[in-house]
Design an enzyme around this catalytic site. Sequence first.
Site, PDB file in Angstrom:
ATOM      1  CB  ILE A 142      70.662  20.383  -3.439  1.00  0.00           C
ATOM      2  CG1 ILE A 142      69.228  19.913  -3.288  1.00  0.00           C
ATOM      3  CG2 ILE A 142      71.993  19.551  -3.221  1.00  0.00           C
ATOM      4  CD1 ILE A 142      69.056  18.574  -4.045  1.00  0.00           C
ATOM      5  CG  ASP A 193      77.910  24.310 -20.228  1.00  0.00           C
ATOM      6  OD1 ASP A 193      77.708  23.550 -19.561  1.00  0.00           O
ATOM      7  OD2 ASP A 193      77.527  24.250 -21.464  1.00  0.00           O
ATOM      8  CB  SER A 221      68.419  11.284  -9.074  1.00  0.00           C
ATOM      9  OG  SER A 221      66.886  11.051  -9.134  1.00  0.00           O
ATOM     10  CE1 TYR A 252      68.146  14.581 -13.623  1.00  0.00           C
ATOM     11  CE2 TYR A 252      66.812  12.544 -12.475  1.00  0.00           C
ATOM     12  CZ  TYR A 252      67.697  13.930 -12.147  1.00  0.00           C
ATOM     13  OH  TYR A 252      67.967  14.356 -11.339  1.00  0.00           O
ATOM     14  CE  LYS A 284      71.146  13.474 -12.141  1.00  0.00           C
ATOM     15  NZ  LYS A 284      72.127  14.401 -11.402  1.00  0.00           N
TER      16      LYS A 284
END
Length: 253
Positions: free
Chosen positions: A18, A63, A143, A156, A160
Amino acid sequence: MMDFKGKTVIVTGAGQGIGLEICRCLVESGANVVLNDIDAQLAANAVRSLESKAGKCIAFSGDSSDLEVIQNMVDKSVSEFGQLDIVIANAGITLFGDFLTYSEDSFFKLVRTNLGGSFFLAQAAAKQMKDQGSGGTILLTSSVTAHQAHKNLAAYAMSKAALEMMAKNLVLELSPLNININTIAPGATLTERTLQDLDYAKVWQKLTPMGKPASVSDIAAAALFLVSDSAKHITGQSLIVDGGWTSVSPSPF
Protein backbone atom coordinates in the site's frame (compact mmCIF):
# COMPACT_ATOMS: atom_id res chain seq x y z
CA MET A 1 -5.80 12.39 -11.12
CA MET A 2 -5.37 14.84 -8.24
CA ASP A 3 -2.76 17.57 -8.50
CA PHE A 4 0.04 17.42 -5.92
CA LYS A 5 2.55 19.42 -7.94
CA GLY A 6 5.04 21.13 -5.65
CA LYS A 7 3.79 19.34 -2.52
CA THR A 8 6.32 17.54 -0.33
CA VAL A 9 5.15 14.29 1.24
CA ILE A 10 6.64 11.79 3.69
CA VAL A 11 5.30 8.23 3.44
CA THR A 12 6.55 5.63 5.93
CA GLY A 13 6.48 1.87 5.43
CA ALA A 14 6.51 2.44 1.68
CA GLY A 15 8.97 -0.08 0.29
CA GLN A 16 6.16 -2.22 -1.07
CA GLY A 17 2.41 -2.80 -0.88
CA ILE A 18 0.00 0.00 0.00
CA GLY A 19 2.74 2.47 0.91
CA LEU A 20 4.54 2.06 -2.39
CA GLU A 21 1.32 2.44 -4.37
CA ILE A 22 0.52 5.65 -2.48
CA CYS A 23 3.99 6.95 -3.39
CA ARG A 24 3.49 5.96 -7.01
CA CYS A 25 0.21 7.87 -7.24
CA LEU A 26 1.69 10.92 -5.51
CA VAL A 27 4.76 11.06 -7.76
CA GLU A 28 2.60 10.59 -10.85
CA SER A 29 0.59 13.59 -9.60
CA GLY A 30 3.70 15.78 -9.33
CA ALA A 31 4.56 15.45 -5.63
CA ASN A 32 8.03 15.36 -4.12
CA VAL A 33 8.08 12.23 -1.98
CA VAL A 34 10.35 11.05 0.82
CA LEU A 35 9.86 7.29 0.76
CA ASN A 36 10.71 5.56 4.03
CA ASP A 37 11.17 1.89 4.77
CA ILE A 38 13.11 0.09 7.47
CA ASP A 39 14.67 -2.05 4.72
CA ALA A 40 17.23 0.11 2.88
CA GLN A 41 17.34 -2.11 -0.21
CA LEU A 42 13.57 -2.24 -0.45
CA ALA A 43 13.40 1.56 -0.22
CA ALA A 44 16.09 2.00 -2.88
CA ASN A 45 14.36 -0.44 -5.25
CA ALA A 46 11.04 1.31 -4.70
CA VAL A 47 12.51 4.70 -5.58
CA ARG A 48 14.10 3.28 -8.74
CA SER A 49 10.70 1.98 -9.83
CA LEU A 50 9.33 5.53 -9.67
CA GLU A 51 12.14 7.35 -11.51
CA SER A 52 10.18 7.93 -14.72
CA LYS A 53 7.26 9.66 -13.00
CA ALA A 54 6.36 13.37 -12.98
CA GLY A 55 7.45 14.21 -9.44
CA LYS A 56 10.60 13.38 -7.50
CA CYS A 57 11.14 10.61 -4.98
CA ILE A 58 14.03 9.98 -2.62
CA ALA A 59 14.64 7.05 -0.31
CA PHE A 60 15.04 7.47 3.43
CA SER A 61 15.65 4.16 5.17
CA GLY A 62 15.36 3.65 8.89
CA ASP A 63 13.11 2.56 11.73
CA SER A 64 10.09 4.87 11.62
CA SER A 65 9.55 4.44 15.36
CA ASP A 66 13.01 5.82 16.19
CA LEU A 67 12.74 9.48 17.23
CA GLU A 68 16.10 10.40 15.70
CA VAL A 69 15.11 8.80 12.39
CA ILE A 70 11.78 10.67 12.48
CA GLN A 71 13.39 14.06 13.01
CA ASN A 72 16.07 13.39 10.40
CA MET A 73 13.38 12.40 7.92
CA VAL A 74 11.47 15.64 8.51
CA ASP A 75 14.70 17.66 8.23
CA LYS A 76 15.63 15.85 5.01
CA SER A 77 12.27 16.62 3.43
CA VAL A 78 12.79 20.33 4.14
CA SER A 79 16.45 20.47 3.09
CA GLU A 80 15.73 18.56 -0.11
CA PHE A 81 12.44 20.15 -1.15
CA GLY A 82 12.11 23.33 0.94
CA GLN A 83 9.01 22.44 2.97
CA LEU A 84 6.79 19.66 4.32
CA ASP A 85 3.13 19.62 3.34
CA ILE A 86 1.79 16.11 3.90
CA VAL A 87 2.72 13.17 6.12
CA ILE A 88 1.33 9.67 5.72
CA ALA A 89 2.21 7.46 8.70
CA ASN A 90 1.75 4.11 7.00
CA ALA A 91 4.40 1.98 8.73
CA GLY A 92 3.06 -0.73 11.00
CA ILE A 93 3.49 -4.35 11.97
CA THR A 94 1.00 -7.17 12.55
CA LEU A 95 1.89 -9.71 15.23
CA PHE A 96 -0.80 -12.35 15.60
CA GLY A 97 -1.13 -14.12 18.92
CA ASP A 98 -3.56 -15.60 21.40
CA PHE A 99 -4.40 -13.09 24.13
CA LEU A 100 -3.66 -15.48 27.01
CA THR A 101 -0.14 -16.21 25.77
CA TYR A 102 0.75 -12.94 24.03
CA SER A 103 4.30 -11.99 25.00
CA GLU A 104 5.51 -8.76 26.52
CA ASP A 105 8.13 -8.47 23.78
CA SER A 106 5.53 -8.74 21.00
CA PHE A 107 3.22 -6.26 22.71
CA PHE A 108 5.76 -3.49 23.19
CA LYS A 109 7.34 -4.03 19.77
CA LEU A 110 3.94 -3.61 18.15
CA VAL A 111 2.96 -0.59 20.25
CA ARG A 112 6.31 1.12 19.64
CA THR A 113 5.95 0.77 15.87
CA ASN A 114 2.22 1.25 15.35
CA LEU A 115 1.58 3.90 17.98
CA GLY A 116 4.92 5.45 18.87
CA GLY A 117 6.07 5.84 15.28
CA SER A 118 2.81 7.43 14.17
CA PHE A 119 2.50 9.69 17.22
CA PHE A 120 6.00 11.12 17.08
CA LEU A 121 6.05 11.47 13.30
CA ALA A 122 2.81 13.44 13.52
CA GLN A 123 4.33 15.54 16.31
CA ALA A 124 7.53 16.31 14.38
CA ALA A 125 5.59 17.07 11.21
CA ALA A 126 3.14 19.34 13.02
CA LYS A 127 6.00 21.34 14.54
CA GLN A 128 7.52 21.81 11.09
CA MET A 129 4.17 22.76 9.57
CA LYS A 130 3.60 25.25 12.39
CA ASP A 131 6.99 26.86 11.76
CA GLN A 132 6.19 27.13 8.05
CA GLY A 133 2.91 28.84 8.85
CA SER A 134 1.09 27.35 5.88
CA GLY A 135 -0.67 24.40 7.49
CA GLY A 136 -0.57 20.82 6.26
CA THR A 137 -2.15 17.40 6.27
CA ILE A 138 -1.50 14.24 8.30
CA LEU A 139 -2.89 10.79 7.53
CA LEU A 140 -2.60 7.79 9.85
CA THR A 141 -3.09 4.19 8.72
CA SER A 142 -5.64 2.35 10.83
CA SER A 143 -7.42 -0.93 10.00
CA VAL A 144 -10.86 -2.51 9.88
CA THR A 145 -9.77 -4.33 13.04
CA ALA A 146 -10.18 -1.02 14.85
CA HIS A 147 -13.91 -1.42 14.17
CA GLN A 148 -14.51 -5.16 14.27
CA ALA A 149 -13.06 -7.98 16.37
CA HIS A 150 -10.65 -10.34 14.63
CA LYS A 151 -9.27 -13.45 16.32
CA ASN A 152 -5.68 -13.27 17.62
CA LEU A 153 -5.33 -9.56 16.88
CA ALA A 154 -6.19 -7.98 20.24
CA ALA A 155 -2.96 -5.94 20.53
CA TYR A 156 -2.96 -4.96 16.85
CA ALA A 157 -6.62 -3.93 16.90
CA MET A 158 -6.06 -1.91 20.06
CA SER A 159 -3.18 -0.03 18.44
CA LYS A 160 -5.23 0.79 15.35
CA ALA A 161 -8.24 1.96 17.36
CA ALA A 162 -5.88 4.17 19.35
CA LEU A 163 -4.70 5.85 16.15
CA GLU A 164 -8.28 6.78 15.28
CA MET A 165 -8.77 8.33 18.71
CA MET A 166 -5.47 10.14 18.32
CA ALA A 167 -6.71 11.75 15.10
CA LYS A 168 -9.95 12.84 16.77
CA ASN A 169 -8.12 14.27 19.76
CA LEU A 170 -5.57 16.17 17.71
CA VAL A 171 -8.33 18.07 15.91
CA LEU A 172 -8.32 20.33 18.98
CA GLU A 173 -4.62 21.14 18.78
CA LEU A 174 -3.95 21.03 15.04
CA SER A 175 -6.97 22.81 13.61
CA PRO A 176 -5.78 26.27 14.79
CA LEU A 177 -2.56 25.56 12.86
CA ASN A 178 -4.53 24.80 9.67
CA ILE A 179 -3.47 21.16 9.87
CA ASN A 180 -6.07 18.48 9.26
CA ILE A 181 -5.59 14.89 10.39
CA ASN A 182 -7.49 11.74 9.46
CA THR A 183 -7.10 7.98 9.35
CA ILE A 184 -7.69 5.42 6.64
CA ALA A 185 -8.77 1.92 7.64
CA PRO A 186 -8.02 -0.68 4.97
CA GLY A 187 -9.70 -4.06 5.00
CA ALA A 188 -8.35 -7.21 3.35
CA THR A 189 -5.93 -6.06 0.66
CA LEU A 190 -3.86 -7.94 -1.90
CA THR A 191 -0.20 -7.14 -1.22
CA GLU A 192 3.11 -8.97 -1.47
CA ARG A 193 2.72 -9.98 2.17
CA THR A 194 -0.89 -11.18 2.14
CA LEU A 195 -0.42 -13.08 -1.13
CA GLN A 196 2.16 -15.28 0.58
CA ASP A 197 -0.97 -17.03 1.86
CA LEU A 198 -2.15 -18.87 -1.24
CA ASP A 199 -5.73 -19.02 0.07
CA TYR A 200 -5.95 -15.32 1.00
CA ALA A 201 -7.59 -14.05 -2.18
CA LYS A 202 -10.12 -16.90 -2.32
CA VAL A 203 -11.09 -16.58 1.34
CA TRP A 204 -11.61 -12.83 1.20
CA GLN A 205 -13.40 -13.01 -2.13
CA LYS A 206 -16.09 -15.03 -0.35
CA LEU A 207 -16.17 -12.88 2.79
CA THR A 208 -16.26 -9.46 1.14
CA PRO A 209 -19.72 -8.21 0.04
CA MET A 210 -18.21 -6.53 -3.04
CA GLY A 211 -16.89 -9.93 -4.10
CA LYS A 212 -13.15 -9.30 -3.85
CA PRO A 213 -10.49 -7.98 -1.48
CA ALA A 214 -9.08 -4.53 -2.12
CA SER A 215 -6.16 -3.86 -4.42
CA VAL A 216 -3.41 -1.49 -3.30
CA SER A 217 -4.74 1.02 -5.82
CA ASP A 218 -8.14 0.98 -4.06
CA ILE A 219 -6.48 2.01 -0.80
CA ALA A 220 -4.15 4.52 -2.44
CA ALA A 221 -7.03 6.27 -4.20
CA ALA A 222 -8.80 6.82 -0.88
CA ALA A 223 -5.58 7.95 0.81
CA LEU A 224 -4.86 10.50 -1.91
CA PHE A 225 -8.31 11.98 -1.53
CA LEU A 226 -7.83 12.41 2.22
CA VAL A 227 -4.51 14.23 1.79
CA SER A 228 -5.69 16.34 -1.15
CA ASP A 229 -6.90 19.92 -1.02
CA SER A 230 -10.40 18.55 -1.74
CA ALA A 231 -10.45 17.09 1.79
CA LYS A 232 -9.05 20.05 3.74
CA HIS A 233 -12.32 20.52 5.64
CA ILE A 234 -12.35 16.85 6.67
CA THR A 235 -10.53 16.21 9.94
CA GLY A 236 -10.68 13.75 12.83
CA GLN A 237 -12.36 11.15 10.63
CA SER A 238 -11.64 7.56 9.62
CA LEU A 239 -12.43 6.22 6.16
CA ILE A 240 -12.97 2.46 5.99
CA VAL A 241 -12.03 0.85 2.66
CA ASP A 242 -13.08 -2.77 2.91
CA GLY A 243 -15.64 -3.64 0.24
CA GLY A 244 -18.34 -3.72 2.92
CA TRP A 245 -16.76 -6.32 5.23
CA THR A 246 -17.29 -4.41 8.48
CA SER A 247 -21.00 -4.07 7.65
CA VAL A 248 -21.48 -7.83 7.87
CA SER A 249 -18.18 -8.98 9.44
CA PRO A 250 -17.97 -12.70 8.66
CA SER A 251 -14.90 -14.20 10.30
CA PRO A 252 -12.17 -15.82 8.20
CA PHE A 253 -11.67 -18.42 10.96
